[in-house]
Design an enzyme around this catalytic site. Structure first.
Site, PDB file in Angstrom:
ATOM      1  N   HIS A  73      72.493  -1.178  -9.486  1.00  0.00           N
ATOM      2  CA  HIS A  73      71.620  -0.570  -8.652  1.00  0.00           C
ATOM      3  C   HIS A  73      72.021  -0.255  -7.307  1.00  0.00           C
ATOM      4  O   HIS A  73      71.366   0.328  -6.428  1.00  0.00           O
ATOM      5  CB  HIS A  73      70.353  -1.517  -8.498  1.00  0.00           C
ATOM      6  N   ASP A 121      71.865  -4.572 -15.266  1.00  0.00           N
ATOM      7  CA  ASP A 121      72.218  -4.280 -13.949  1.00  0.00           C
ATOM      8  C   ASP A 121      73.863  -4.932 -13.704  1.00  0.00           C
ATOM      9  O   ASP A 121      74.119  -5.537 -12.890  1.00  0.00           O
ATOM     10  CB  ASP A 121      71.207  -5.146 -13.113  1.00  0.00           C
ATOM     11  N   SER A 216      73.307  -7.733  -2.647  1.00  0.00           N
ATOM     12  CA  SER A 216      73.389  -7.000  -4.123  1.00  0.00           C
ATOM     13  C   SER A 216      74.768  -6.932  -4.658  1.00  0.00           C
ATOM     14  O   SER A 216      75.608  -6.439  -3.798  1.00  0.00           O
ATOM     15  CB  SER A 216      72.364  -6.121  -4.043  1.00  0.00           C
ATOM     16  N   GLY A 217      74.921  -7.165  -6.035  1.00  0.00           N
ATOM     17  CA  GLY A 217      76.448  -6.774  -6.411  1.00  0.00           C
ATOM     18  C   GLY A 217      77.316  -7.740  -6.275  1.00  0.00           C
ATOM     19  O   GLY A 217      78.474  -7.932  -6.970  1.00  0.00           O
TER      20      GLY A 217
END
Length: 268
Positions: A73, A121, A216-217
């Site tokens: 994402h 994801d 995120s990530g």
């Protein structure tokens, strides 16, 4: 434990994965704390070009001299990226830090941008050239396929994400203690319910510490029995309030995607 170092095996044997030169100062205090500089040397900042200025967008993990692991994402074909490595303070001109151009990005074929919670994801970022490994830039280890950590296993989240919902990204790399929450607990109706898949891992549940925007990530790093750090999770989603009881941070479970990771790297 699988340490991906396909691009330069000779260098990888000198700089093994998951063993930082500068050991992290581990703390279980409430809330995130400033990390010790370069103690999470596989942590990267995935940055985007905004009107000529590079800004932090997501975290990620260096798993090979040309490959970074992050969340799907975080990736868009319409955006230009670069990867910052060896960073501690994002705004500082730090000796030993490197900015690497991106050659190509690969999102999992089953991922849907409409819902990160649907699973898959995970993404790989291929750098335009191999980075040199040293005491500030090292590889993160991938756990063995299908490894499942037990409830309450000690792990740490790291990143430059928001300090609180509606806030701003941190300029200094943060770390926070996040114990694993077993899938049977995390999938209870008053927790995340059926949203949480077996290919995910939950961590943290006290309503105080969690991942937030900008994390995120990034990696969920956990030490194995040999004191080697392995990246068991990729920050995927969490509560809109960032910190909320019974709504732990949800990570893509890396050990569910070993085959996908290795095939993408070998074929590209």
């Amino acid at each position: 434990m699988i340490c991906f170092a396909l691009a330069a095996l000779l260098v990888a044997t000198v700089h093994s994965c998951g063993t930082p030169t500068y050991q992290p100062t581990l703390s279980r205090v409430v809330g995130g704390v400033n990390a010790r500089p370069n103690s999470w040397p596989w942590q990267i900042s995935l940055q985007i070009d905004k009107k000529g200025n590079w800004v932090h967008n997501c975290g990620g993990t260096l798993i090979d001299q040309r490959w970074v692991l992050t969340a799907a994402h975080c990736i868009s074909k319409k955006i230009t990226y670069r990867v910052a490595l060896g960073k501690h303070v994002l705004s500082a001109n730090e000796p030993g830090s490197v900015f690497a151009a991106v050659e190509k990005t690969f999102c999992h074929e089953k991922f849907s941008m409409l819902s990160a919670a649907s699973g898959y994801d995970i993404a790989l970022v291929k750098l335009a050239a191999p980075v040199v490994l040293d005491d500030k830039i090292e590889l993160g280890c991938i756990p063995a396929p299908d490894t499942i950590l037990p409830n309450n296993y000690s792990c740490y989240i790291t990143g430059w994400g928001f300090m609180k919902a509606g806030g701003a990204v941190s300029d200094i790399l943060q770390q926070a203690f996040l114990p694993v929450v077993d899938h049977t607990i995390c999938s209870k109706p008053d927790w995340w319910g059926s949203i949480v898949k077996q290919s995910m891992v939950c961590a943290g549940s006290d309503g105080i510490v969690s991942g937030c925007n900008g994390d995120s990530g990034g990696p969920l790093s956990c030490q194995n029995a040999n004191s080697v750090w392995e990246v068991h999770g990729i920050v995927s989603f969490g509560s809109i309030f960032c910190s909320q009881k019974k709504k732990p941070t949800v990570f893509t479970r890396v050990s569910a995607f070993n085959d996908w990771i290795s095939k993408k790297m070998m074929n590209n």
